[in-house]
Design an enzyme around this catalytic site. Structure first.
Site: not given
Length: 293
Positions: A179, A181, A191, A230
């Site tokens: 995964l 981003y 980020y 999440s």
């Protein structure tokens, strides 16, 4: 219809820490497709994960589409910071949170699953950690940067190296999915902690690894998921909902993603339908990545 049947397949899903994460939804979907699913969790969250798997209050989160419950065949501790137990420093081995486990290295975890179930067909890399993720890159310390890179990026190489002998030339081929981003491609100011750099490294590493294990009929791909609130994401940024709203408002589909969509795309990449797909980044972000600033 083209059925997806993973009966007889063994999947090792790393990085499950709760019942809201992408890894959780991916693990459930792999079992729903028929795979035997083993979970590898950080030693410090083993108790949390085991509670989600057994508590009545969390039963709904365990339900699969046919009404049965998600039940992994194994839950093992794994700290992606350590390739082997020889890498674990004495102070960690003596920590009471680790002392009850004799093995929690990447190689040890992978070997244990392969030994018990006769090999591995699917490996999911859903591991990321940045101690200073709330700090902008320019304020990130060297120590935190290196730690984030080792856990979040290099761990994919370590896992594939450990798993490749157990995944080589499996019937129908084997699949690794990680995964990433969009911050690995472009600037996402909030980020921080070097995590965007980790994602950029993860992306080129996945492409290189696809070459190095391709002759063993192992495919390596990544999913670049859109922002999703999440537990981990909410802990990183108290204004995370604003990031989701921005992405939704500027995506061609004009909506946020859902975790099940990431899980469904992962199942596709692990299936025979993607038998010629490797070294790719599949964007599951409602098209946000194609837009300009």
């Amino acid at each position: 219809m083209i059925p997806l049947d993973f009966t007889g397949k063994v999947a090792l899903v790393t990085g499950v820490g709760d019942n809201e994460s992408f890894a959780w939804f991916i693990a459930k979907s792999l079992q729903a497709a028929g795979a035997k699913v083993a979970l590898a969790c950080h030693p410090r969250v083993m108790g949390i994960v085991e509670s989600f798997l057994t508590r009545d209050a969390d039963r709904e989160s365990r339900l699969l589409p046919d009404g049965t419950e998600f039940k992994p065949v194994k839950v093992l501790p794994c700290n992606a910071e350590y390739d082997t137990m020889d890498d674990v420093p004495p102070e960690v081995k003596g920590d009471r949170r680790y002392a009850k486990f004799s093995e929690y290295s990447i190689k040890g975890t992978v070997d244990a699953v392969a030994a018990e179930f006769g090999g591995i067909d699917i490996l999911i890399h859903s591991v990321a950690f940045g101690r200073e993720v709330t700090k902008p890159l320019i304020d990130t310390s060297r120590k935190a940067y290196h730690e984030a890179m080792g856990i979040s990026a290099y761990s994919l190489t370590s896992m594939v190296r450990a798993a490749a002998p157990h995944m080589a030339n499996r019937p129908g081929g084997a699949s690794v999915v990680g995964l990433t981003y969009v911050a690995g491609d472009r600037v996402i100011p909030h980020y921080g902690g070097g995590m965007a750099t980790c994602k950029a490294a993860l992306q080129i590493d996945a492409k290189q690894l696809a070459w190095f294990v391709g002759d063993k009929n192992i495919r390596v791909n990544l999913i670049s998921a859109g922002p999703y609130a999440s537990r981990a994401a909410r802990a990183i940024n108290k204004d995370f909902d604003k990031l989701i709203d921005h992405a939704a408002g500027h995506s061609p589909l004009r909506r946020p993603i859902g975790p099940q969509e990431v899980a469904d795309s992962t199942v596709f990449l692990c299936s025979p339908l993607a038998s010629a797909v490797t070294g790719q980044i599949l964007y599951v972000d409602c098209g946000y990545n194609v837009m300009g600033t």
